[in-house]
Design an enzyme around this catalytic site. Structure first.
Site, PDB file in Angstrom:
ATOM      1  N   CYS A 242      37.156  40.528  60.531  1.00  0.00           N
ATOM      2  CA  CYS A 242      36.338  41.445  59.736  1.00  0.00           C
ATOM      3  C   CYS A 242      34.906  41.387  60.244  1.00  0.00           C
ATOM      4  O   CYS A 242      34.385  40.320  60.525  1.00  0.00           O
ATOM      5  CB  CYS A 242      36.417  40.992  58.276  1.00  0.00           C
ATOM      6  SG  CYS A 242      35.180  41.736  57.221  1.00  0.00           S
TER       7      CYS A 242
ATOM      8  N   TYR B  36      32.314  43.457  33.587  1.00  0.00           N
ATOM      9  CA  TYR B  36      33.365  44.016  32.730  1.00  0.00           C
ATOM     10  C   TYR B  36      33.400  43.298  31.373  1.00  0.00           C
ATOM     11  O   TYR B  36      32.602  42.400  31.105  1.00  0.00           O
ATOM     12  CB  TYR B  36      34.711  43.956  33.468  1.00  0.00           C
ATOM     13  CG  TYR B  36      34.704  44.783  34.740  1.00  0.00           C
ATOM     14  CD1 TYR B  36      34.271  46.104  34.725  1.00  0.00           C
ATOM     15  CD2 TYR B  36      35.105  44.237  35.958  1.00  0.00           C
ATOM     16  CE1 TYR B  36      34.252  46.871  35.880  1.00  0.00           C
ATOM     17  CE2 TYR B  36      35.076  45.001  37.126  1.00  0.00           C
ATOM     18  CZ  TYR B  36      34.650  46.312  37.081  1.00  0.00           C
ATOM     19  OH  TYR B  36      34.611  47.074  38.238  1.00  0.00           O
TER      20      TYR B  36
ATOM     21  N   ARG C  99      39.585  35.017  36.206  1.00  0.00           N
ATOM     22  CA  ARG C  99      38.615  35.434  37.224  1.00  0.00           C
ATOM     23  C   ARG C  99      37.268  35.558  36.546  1.00  0.00           C
ATOM     24  O   ARG C  99      37.112  36.323  35.583  1.00  0.00           O
ATOM     25  CB  ARG C  99      39.033  36.759  37.835  1.00  0.00           C
ATOM     26  CG  ARG C  99      38.245  37.080  39.068  1.00  0.00           C
ATOM     27  CD  ARG C  99      38.848  38.217  39.839  1.00  0.00           C
ATOM     28  NE  ARG C  99      38.714  37.978  41.262  1.00  0.00           N
ATOM     29  CZ  ARG C  99      38.603  38.929  42.166  1.00  0.00           C
ATOM     30  NH1 ARG C  99      38.642  40.185  41.802  1.00  0.00           N
ATOM     31  NH2 ARG C  99      38.460  38.637  43.438  1.00  0.00           N
TER      32      ARG C  99
ATOM     33  N   CYS D 291      39.358  50.920  57.108  1.00  0.00           N
ATOM     34  CA  CYS D 291      38.751  49.717  57.695  1.00  0.00           C
ATOM     35  C   CYS D 291      38.313  50.017  59.115  1.00  0.00           C
ATOM     36  O   CYS D 291      39.047  50.627  59.887  1.00  0.00           O
ATOM     37  CB  CYS D 291      39.770  48.573  57.680  1.00  0.00           C
ATOM     38  SG  CYS D 291      39.212  47.106  58.572  1.00  0.00           S
TER      39      CYS D 291
ATOM     40  N   ASP E 257      28.656  39.829  45.627  1.00  0.00           N
ATOM     41  CA  ASP E 257      30.013  39.303  45.773  1.00  0.00           C
ATOM     42  C   ASP E 257      30.612  39.687  47.130  1.00  0.00           C
ATOM     43  O   ASP E 257      31.240  38.866  47.788  1.00  0.00           O
ATOM     44  CB  ASP E 257      30.892  39.842  44.642  1.00  0.00           C
ATOM     45  CG  ASP E 257      32.194  39.088  44.552  1.00  0.00           C
ATOM     46  OD1 ASP E 257      32.132  37.857  44.385  1.00  0.00           O
ATOM     47  OD2 ASP E 257      33.251  39.714  44.643  1.00  0.00           O
TER      48      ASP E 257
ATOM     49  N   PRO F 217      42.374  39.681  44.122  1.00  0.00           N
ATOM     50  CA  PRO F 217      42.340  41.082  43.712  1.00  0.00           C
ATOM     51  C   PRO F 217      41.187  41.822  44.391  1.00  0.00           C
ATOM     52  O   PRO F 217      40.068  41.306  44.439  1.00  0.00           O
ATOM     53  CB  PRO F 217      42.117  40.987  42.202  1.00  0.00           C
ATOM     54  CG  PRO F 217      42.631  39.642  41.816  1.00  0.00           C
ATOM     55  CD  PRO F 217      42.330  38.758  42.980  1.00  0.00           C
TER      56      PRO F 217
HETATM   57 FE1  SF4 Z   1      35.777  44.086  57.187  1.00  0.00          FE
HETATM   58 FE2  SF4 Z   1      37.208  46.270  57.650  1.00  0.00          FE
HETATM   59 FE3  SF4 Z   1      35.891  46.029  55.373  1.00  0.00          FE
HETATM   60 FE4  SF4 Z   1      34.529  46.385  57.644  1.00  0.00          FE
HETATM   61  S1  SF4 Z   1      35.941  47.831  56.695  1.00  0.00           S
HETATM   62  S2  SF4 Z   1      34.093  44.898  56.006  1.00  0.00           S
HETATM   63  S3  SF4 Z   1      35.826  45.272  59.078  1.00  0.00           S
HETATM   64  S4  SF4 Z   1      37.574  44.753  56.059  1.00  0.00           S
END
Ligand code: SF4
Ligand code: ADP
Length: 709
Positions: free
Chosen positions: A356, A188, A236, A374, A278, A37
């Site tokens: 990422c 929470y 979770r 992103c 986290d 999630p």
């Molecule tokens: Fe990763 Fe995209 Fe988030 Fe930057 S914006 S931390 S590249 S998922």
């Protein structure tokens, strides 16, 4: 073992373990890739945007795809922050769009049912918030601050919340979810019961660890009773604090809580306690950084365990499984940056993963209250409304050649996406190294991983036949008119100015003095004379990082660095990306002094004249140089020079000239990449710039805020 027909023929043998199915209670995840999630900023206001965003991960091979937090009842109302709801049948329909879309790709759909307790302010519902003992969560983030303290819950309140959980679980089952969560993390309500600071009750819900875990146990039991035959029930839980606390019988209270409920949930989803720990930015947290907190869980339960850690390396994932840390590889950010991460590993194409970079712009979107953005994946959030697919792009609409001037994030993204469409593409950059602003910025402390923005694109571009790269080529208007390209894209970036602002936030004249620099000067190798003041009203990462960089880089020269800003914190906007606490720590570790609420008025005679932004009190700082990290302006001179000669375009075969990225409107890298991608999608398109507007699903007329079952 892999065999014909299992789709693993091209997967490297060492990674095949990641594609083993995992039984979770009554359901089975088809592989170990589990999109945990995470907030998407897409609520029932954008149900189609949300469904398409989640479904893209299922298409990309994630075996389980989850929602973000979904409120059980109007007493859990986090507005104006975006959150999901399961309050009535209209909400069921909205969520069913997602489960249908996820199931269509063979994945399981999970829902994070949630009650925020005393950490939500119920600003819209105006219900007095709920907390075990009426003790509020203390927000340090101004966006989360409020002035409504929660009620101390009665036993009837507890029974109500448990009942709402069961009702939401039944609705979740109707919506088609396969895995239903109980949430006891991140401040929470379930978490508040577990921690004695929040839970000071003297009844059977307070006191011993067993008593404090009773509420969570009841949520689990009621959820299992409601839907446990058909749906898996996941817990979770945040273990960072609990693991630090001593227990009479176990290694920690974290161990005790897990032991008390070991086999009650069908799945343990384990995490840290606060967003900054986290979802740490890569600047401060390496991949797999949760392991030291959550590694014990699997030793205490037979149930499968999922956890996160910004996993992008398949070797790290395999190591987590083989060493018995995790059964399922949880991913939020890695799946936003590349929804097709699992399929790329499956197909032996792990080098194609758009990793990422850990910048946390995605998290800032939620803090901004908007759908996710992103940096690496410009198609995130655009799947439905613009019809953008992260791996597919329409073929070229013509044979026209495109010349891109500038090989920064905008130019590289435009070039790659145009080349993938099939256009002949040329990218020229004045510098010997492509990457634009990132050439310097990736040398700043902790920003190495951001180089993935350039690496991913450059690696792909270098393998394409229809691409020509010309580093070390500064182009002028004459060149552009002579190069016989039908479309000219100006991606020449932005430059930092010496402009200042007044206390009324009105721009004032630039500070033109010797010894006054901008980040461009530092990037070009200027070594300022110490002591140096970094004056930052850009407020994102660069001001703080330049102070760190100057201090580290010229430590041998004893360069003294001070940081000042008109904001209340150093790099104030980084509260949005979970970096702020660590920015202050990094500055403090280096002995860099921080002055906040300060305006720079002048610099002369070895002194920077700082003035308190509200009181006007003078706060002089010793300085022989100042680096102003403030306002950027488009480096668009070439564009205007070219447009002044528009009359020559037809003879030169030029059909269009456009600016993208910082050359159009200076922003963060996320904006530049999106701008480059948008240009590439729009070229020769019938409906450039068009996007669909999502609307809520409301088959029922407006009724009560919450339907009792
Ligand atoms: Fe990763 Fe995209 Fe988030 Fe930057 S914006 S931390 S590249 S998922
Ligand atoms: P963005 O973030 O919009 O991609 P950057 O500043 O990162 O912008 O990149 C812009 C790039 O454009 C830089 O690498 C710079 O060297 C290059 N550039 C600027 N002007 C010219 C020019 N006239 N000819 C070639 N390259 C240029």
């Amino acid at each position: 073992m892999s065999g014909p027909g299992d789709g693993l023929e091209r997967c490297k043998p060492k990674y095949r373990v990641l594609f083993e199915p995992v039984k979770i209670g009554p359901v089975t995840a088809p592989n170990r890739f589990y999109q945990v999630p995470h907030a998407s900023g897409m609520t029932e206001a954008n149900p189609r945007v949300r469904a398409a965003f989640r479904a893209m991960k299922a298409e990309g091979g994630w075996g389980v795809v989850s929602t973000g937090a979904v409120s059980t009842h109007p007493s859990c109302d986090d507005s104006p922050l975006p959150f999901g709801r399961l309050w009535d049948d209209n909400d069921v329909r909205a969520h069913a769009l997602m489960t249908d879309a996820v199931h269509a790709h063979g994945a399981l759909a999970a829902i994070e049912i949630w009650h925020g307790g005393g950490s939500v302010m119920n600003r819209t519902s105006r219900i007095a918030p709920y907390a075990p003992s009426g003790i509020p969560w203390q927000a340090t983030h101004v966006g989360f601050m409020g002035n409504h303290r929660p009620r101390a819950m009665t036993k009837q309140d507890i029974r109500d919340v448990v009942r709402w959980q069961a009702a939401a679980a039944r609705r979740a089952r109707s919506a088609g979810f396969d895995i239903v969560y109980v949430y006891a993390g991140m401040g929470y309500l379930g978490y508040q019961f577990l921690l004695e600071e929040y839970n000071q009750r003297s009844d059977e819900y307070g006191g011993s660890v067993e008593n404090r875990a009773r509420f969570v146990r009841e949520l689990l039991e009621t959820t299992k009773k409601a839907v446990g035959a058909e749906c898996a029930v996941a817990l979770r839980i945040s273990l960072e604090e609990l693991r630090k606390r001593p227990s009479d019988h176990y290694a920690s209270q974290g161990h005790e809580v897990v032991a008390l409920m070991a086999d009650l949930p069908d799945l343990w989803d384990v995490k840290m306690d606060s967003s900054p720990t986290d979802c740490g930015a890569s600047r401060f947290r390496p991949e797999a950084s949760h392991e030291a907190t959550i590694d014990f869980v699997k030793t205490m339960t037979d149930r499968p365990v999922v956890g996160v850690g910004r996993f992008t390396s398949p070797d790290t994932m395999v190591s987590q499984v083989k060493r018995g840390v995790l059964d399922l590889i949880g991913g939020a950010r890695p799946g936003i940056a590349d929804p097709f991460l699992p399929n790329k590993i499956r197909e032996g194409r792990e080098d194609d993963i758009r990793e990422c970079i850990g910048c946390n712009i995605c998290i800032s979107s939620w803090h901004d209250g908007v759908p996710v953005r992103c940096t690496q994946n410009p198609t995130a959030g655009e799947e439905w409304r613009r019809g953008w697919h992260p791996e597919r792009i329409p073929p070229a609409g013509s044979d026209d050649a495109v010349l891109i001037v500038g090989g920064g994030p905008a130019g590289l993204e435009a070039g790659l996406s145009l080349a993938r469409r099939g256009y002949p593409v040329t990218i020229a950059d004045a510098r010997e190294e492509l990457g634009g602003r990132l050439v310097f910025e990736t040398r700043l402390p902790g920003l190495n991983a951001w180089g993935r923005v350039v690496d991913y694109r450059l690696n792909a571009l270098k393998q394409m036949d229809n691409v020509a790269l010309y580093p070390g080529s500064e182009l002028g208007a004459d060149d552009l008119l002579a190069m016989e390209h039908a479309h000219i894209v100006i991606a020449t970036g932005a430059r930092w100015t010496r402009r200042l602002y007044s206390s009324l936030e009105i721009p004032v004249a630039p500070l033109e003095r010797s010894g006054v620099y901008t980040p461009d000067d530092i990037a070009a190798g200027v070594v300022p004379e110490g002591p140096v003041l970094v004056f930052d009203f850009d407020n994102y990462y660069l001001g703080g990082l330049l102070a760190e960089y100057l201090s580290d880089h010229f430590a041998d020269r004893g360069l003294k660095v001070h940081y000042a800003t008109p904001a209340g914190h150093a790099s104030a906007w980084t509260i949005m990306t979970n970096e702020l606490p660590f920015v202050h720590q990094a500055l403090a570790e280096r002995g860099i002094g921080v002055t906040t609420l300060a305006l720079l008025k002048d610099m002369a005679g070895g002194e920077a004249r700082l003035e308190h932004i509200f009181t006007g009190q003078m706060m002089p700082i010793e300085a022989n140089s100042v680096v102003i990290v403030g306002h950027r302006e488009a480096r668009d001179g070439l564009y205007h020079e070219l447009m002044a000669r528009e009359g020559e375009f037809a003879d030169a075969g030029i059909k269009s000239a456009e600016r993208i990225g910082d050359a159009l409107a200076p922003g963060a890298i996320v904006h530049a990449v999106h701008s480059g991608h948008l240009y590439a999608r729009n070229l020769d398109s019938d409906a450039p710039d068009a996007f669909l507007r999502d609307i809520p699903i409301a088959e029922h007329p407006p009724g009560p805020a919450y339907e009792e079952e």
